[in-house]
Design an enzyme around this catalytic site. Structure first.
Site, PDB file in Angstrom:
ATOM      1  N   HIS A 176       0.837  -1.190   0.000  1.00  0.00           N
ATOM      2  CA  HIS A 176       0.000   0.000   0.000  1.00  0.00           C
ATOM      3  C   HIS A 176       0.878   1.248   0.000  1.00  0.00           C
ATOM      4  O   HIS A 176       1.926   1.283   0.654  1.00  0.00           O
ATOM      5  CB  HIS A 176      -0.918   0.004   1.222  1.00  0.00           C
ATOM      6  CG  HIS A 176      -2.007  -1.019   1.110  1.00  0.00           C
ATOM      7  ND1 HIS A 176      -2.908  -1.002   0.091  1.00  0.00           N
ATOM      8  CD2 HIS A 176      -2.329  -2.086   1.876  1.00  0.00           C
ATOM      9  CE1 HIS A 176      -3.757  -2.007   0.240  1.00  0.00           C
ATOM     10  NE2 HIS A 176      -3.412  -2.687   1.309  1.00  0.00           N
ATOM     11  N   LYS A 212     -13.747   3.978   7.871  1.00  0.00           N
ATOM     12  CA  LYS A 212     -14.250   5.038   6.995  1.00  0.00           C
ATOM     13  C   LYS A 212     -15.777   5.003   6.916  1.00  0.00           C
ATOM     14  O   LYS A 212     -16.430   6.020   6.680  1.00  0.00           O
ATOM     15  CB  LYS A 212     -13.641   4.881   5.594  1.00  0.00           C
ATOM     16  CG  LYS A 212     -14.053   5.956   4.592  1.00  0.00           C
ATOM     17  CD  LYS A 212     -13.150   5.925   3.370  1.00  0.00           C
ATOM     18  CE  LYS A 212     -13.361   4.686   2.537  1.00  0.00           C
ATOM     19  NZ  LYS A 212     -14.617   4.723   1.755  1.00  0.00           N
TER      20      LYS A 212
END
Length: 873
Positions: A142, A540
């Site tokens: 990532h 999120k």
């Protein structure tokens, strides 16, 4: 700050000053020093006058000078980080030496954990649990490692020079030479462009991770086994067969994770596996030659066993030339000769020489065991269980594949592929994406055929929302190979990411058991099931507090489901380096898990910047592995399970209240009209997507019209860059205040490990948040209501958390860490002011050359802030 660390920081900072003066003149150094001084003074100025003065200084710099100043502060952070890391190594070495002279064991160590377990369940049961211990770190690429590999190389070389300076007590000309070399390395770092010209390819990311394997992992993993075995066996260590079995098993998504990354193709997956295998085989060949050359035991004093003679005859039949060469190099030394031939066979495996190559790593291990058993039978156990045992552990740990390559794809991609095949037929005019899906399975088959089933069999399904999403994995594999008999071995692993998916997880798993392919795999693998939990999207989705509680609840229910069905469960934690993505100390998180959810097995992603931080230095890598493995061993201890179970039940109402309040507060913010677009305005979200730090796109769509379009990584990364860290704390202040019972909250902080871990992580997040700087970012948008909501919640959260933890300031209870964060914060402020200047110019509509210059300055500061905050993404 400890004196040795302070001395190192001063030394490196002073040398950087010399480099700045030599390359940019005294004027550059003066500008850097003025901004540094103002940023430090601003911390003791509640009026904000000094910070405004610093901002004025930043606004007055030419664009070229602003870039130089940004690079100077970034270099400083790289040097300060390595000084802190080296000091940690220094402390660990001193602690190791101290405990070597005592009967006690160090905190958080495997010996300490084993001792505690013996006290609770007895030695035999403790040994049984130790032998089935599993720690499975999975490397992922990532895009959170903003530092270039060239800079990382310079950092490692500087660390080596610090070690030389420290260990050898240099003086006179030697000290001067060391300082000259330090200046040369710092000069190189300063002159190295901090931003890559191009985004790294997937294979570049593979090679970066393998650099850590070459530097530390190959030797460090077995050294951890050795240290524990030495402690368990005591005076008999090296003379008896080891009690410790390898318990670290490395995995990787780099080259296999194609969810949202079109750059990961079937061909890339094949190449990634081949590159990793080449590194593993090269390391094994070199190690085998080293061990073999030292095994100069004469056959009269150490006669070969019948098994060793038989192995030698098999080797002769494979190649008379190779065995003749080994025999000539090892006269009357049969064990040495056999091992040299083994090394030649590993080389042949690497070169794909079918006549000499080992078909499997298991056959290599079998040959090493024959040598080992012969040495034991000849009365040479120290030769058998010394360097040779280290080599056996390395073969067991890494095989020929080095790390298991795991594939990940989105469930919707599978659905679309099956629908297209149903419409057009398997051999019809299929789209490139559907052909690529089928080719992925063929790549898996090729990897398994070349390196064994261990090399690649796990297939993670992102956004698993129904059992059909898992059935699709097996159906597509059978289509790719014209039937189940020819298809590769696959374990489809559900990934539950959103709040709703976590809630539905057990129902989906229950239905999964009805799939015939799953039943077949359960029969073949001893009823083992793996389930992955996503920390990023759930946070999120509902905010950090609700996500933490939802994940804990899901783990508990999944563990109970596994127990009902007699399934050996492994929960795979998709944790990030940042606190908003499940970051924080992994060992503390393990000990806070619900009963039955660990059971001696812990698997997690090691993402981006975390890989180098945890595994880049062998001493730190050993400590990290020990801490996580010790926590994994203790998580299932009766006392740990009892404490967690009782606390979960006792504070169930508290959890429900915190969940409801925090989620409502979080949704009020992120679901407000225009919030996604405003978020992109007040943070460097758009610009982070331009930074060439990873092969994977930063978002799913072309614009941020909805948070659903945005990946969790840039969501967290952007908030941290803006010094707000909203993803790590938002909603908790409201939840704590609305609950109201301060004494019960303090009791929960003391007695409930999950709540304590949550508050510890929030404290870290708050410590790296700066309200004064955050206000300047939030002012870039035109929504005073949203800006005020964030600032109000920030103040409330800090107030409420400190009241519960009874600390004067965030991290006050963790003196060394808290002080380190405090000391570096003013330097981060300097970079943040430069970043705000760039953002303000870009948001005002700058065009042409000015826009390009502002973007470049902003990207330079992103690098610097990431280095300063460390756990950013």
């Amino acid at each position: 700050m400890p004196a040795p660390l302070r001395d190192d920081v001063r030394l490196l900072g002073g040398l950087l000053g010399t480099v700045l003066r030599e390359t940019g003149g005294q004027e550059l150094l003066d500008d850097v020093e003025r901004l540094r001084e103002l940023s430090i003074r601003a911390y003791d100025d509640p009026s904000g006058t000094v910070l405004a003065e610093a901002e004025t200084l930043v606004e007055g710099l030419s664009m070229a000078r602003a870039e130089q100043v940004a690079r100077a502060f970034t270099c400083y952070f790289h040097l300060a980080n390595l000084a802190e890391e080296y000091h940690r190594v220094r402390v660990l070495r001193e602690r190791e030496a101290e405990f070597a002279t005592r009967a006690t064991t160090p905190d958080d160590s495997l010996p300490e954990a084993f001792d505690q377990l013996v006290g609770e369940v007895g030695r035999e049961e403790a040994l049984r649990r130790l032998r089935r211990l599993e720690f499975r770190p999975v490397l992922t690429a990532h895009p959170t490692e903003a530092r270039r590999r060239a800079v990382s190389g310079a950092v490692r070389r500087i660390a080596t020079l610090l070690d030389e300076r420290d260990a050898q007590r240099l003086g006179g000309t030697s000290l001067a030479e060391n300082e000259r070399r330090l200046l040369a390395e710092i000069d190189t770092m300063w002159r190295t462009a901090p931003i890559r010209e191009h985004k790294p390819s997937v294979l570049d990311e593979v090679k970066t991770a393998l650099g850590v394997f070459d530097a530390t992992m190959f030797d460090t993993f077995p050294s951890v086994y050795r240290r524990l075995d030495d402690w368990l066996l005591g005076d008999e260590a090296g003379r008896e067969e080891p009690l410790v079995r390898p318990f670290v098993s490395l995995g990787t998504w780099i080259g296999g994770d194609r969810d949202g990354n079109p750059n990961v193709t079937a061909e890339v997956t094949r190449q990634a596996a081949a590159i990793a295998a080449d590194h593993a085989l090269a390391a094994l060949e070199q190690q085998t030659r080293l061990v073999g050359r030292k095994l100069t035991l004469d056959q009269d004093g150490t006669p070969p066993s019948d098994g060793l003679r038989a192995l030698w005859e098999r080797q002769r039949r494979l190649s008379e030339a190779v065995t003749s060469s080994a025999s000539a190099a090892s006269p009357r030394e049969p064990h040495r000769a056999v091992l040299l031939v083994v090394a030649d066979r590993i080389a042949a495996t690497r070169a794909r020489d079918a006549d000499l190559a080992y078909p499997t790593a298991e056959q290599l291990e079998s040959d090493l065991r024959v040598v080992q058993e012969s040495l034991v039978a000849a009365g040479a156990p120290r030769a058998a269980y010394g360097d040779l045992q280290q080599l056996v552990w390395q073969v067991e740990t890494f095989g020929f594949h080095l790390a298991e390559l795991e594939v990940r794809q989105h469930s919707q991609v599978h659905e679309a592929a099956l629908a297209e095949i149903a419409e057009k037929g398997l051999h019809g005019d299929l789209s490139d994406r559907t052909r690529e899906v089928l080719d992925t399975y063929r790549a898996l088959g090729a990897v398994q055929e070349r390196y064994g089933v261990r090399a690649a069999r796990r297939y993670i399904v992102s956004f698993t929302q129904k059992p059909e999403h898992l059935a699709a994995v097996y159906e597509l594999a059978e289509l790719a190979f014209d039937g189940a008999d020819e298809a590769p071995v696959i374990d489809a692993i559900p990934l539950f990411e959103t709040f709703a998916d976590l809630r539905a997880s057990v129902d989906i798993l229950e239905s999964m058991l009805t799939l015939p392919q799953v039943q077949r795999r359960l029969a073949e693998n001893g009823r083992r099931v793996e389930v992955m939990l996503g920390y990023s999207d759930s946070s999120k989705d509902v905010g950090p507090v609700s996500a933490t509680l939802a994940l804990h609840d899901a783990q508990s229910r999944i563990a109970q489901w596994a127990e009902r069905h007699d399934i050996t469960l492994t929960l795979f934690h998709g944790r990030g380096g940042a606190l908003g993505r499940g970051g924080g100390p992994a060992n503390r998180a393990v000990l806070a898990q619900p009963p039955g959810s660990v059971d001696g097995r812990f698997k997690l992603t090691e993402q981006g910047e975390v890989i180098l931080a945890r595994y880049g230095d062998p001493t730190i890598a050993s400590r990290h592995i020990e801490q996580v493995a010790a926590a994994t061993l203790l998580a299932s201890a009766p006392s740990t399970e009892k404490r967690n179970a009782e606390a979960t039940e006792r504070y169930r109402d508290l959890a429900a209240a915190l969940d409801e309040s925090s989620r409502r507060r979080f949704h009020d913010l992120v679901r407000a009209d225009g919030f996604p677009q405003w978020f992109a305005q007040v943070t460097p979200l758009e610009e982070v997507g331009l930074l060439p730090i990873g092969s994977r796109p930063a978002r799913r769509g072309l614009s941020v019209s909805s948070l659903d379009d945005l990946r969790a990584i840039p969501w967290v990364f952007s908030w941290s860059q803006a010094r707000i860290n909203l993803a790590g704390w938002y909603g908790l202040g409201t939840a704590l205040k609305e609950f109201g019972d301060l004494e019960l909250l303090r009791e929960a902080h003391r007695e409930w490990p999950l709540f304590a871990t949550l508050l510890d992580n929030v404290e870290m997040s708050l410590a790296k948040t700066d309200e004064r700087i955050a206000e300047r970012y939030l002012a870039l948008g035109e929504r005073d209501d949203l800006a005020q909501a964030i600032l109000d919640e920030l103040r409330l959260t800090r107030e409420q958390v400190l009241a519960v933890t009874e600390n004067a300031w965030p991290l006050a209870g963790r003196r060394v860490l808290g002080r380190a964060v405090q000391l570096r914060s003013p330097y981060v402020d300097a970079l943040s002011l430069l970043q705000v200047r760039a953002l303000r110019g870009l948001r005002s509509g700058a065009e042409g050359t000015v826009k390009d210059e502002l973007q470049h300055l902003l990207l330079l500061t992103v690098n610097g802030v990431a280095a300063g905050l460390q756990n950013t993404g």
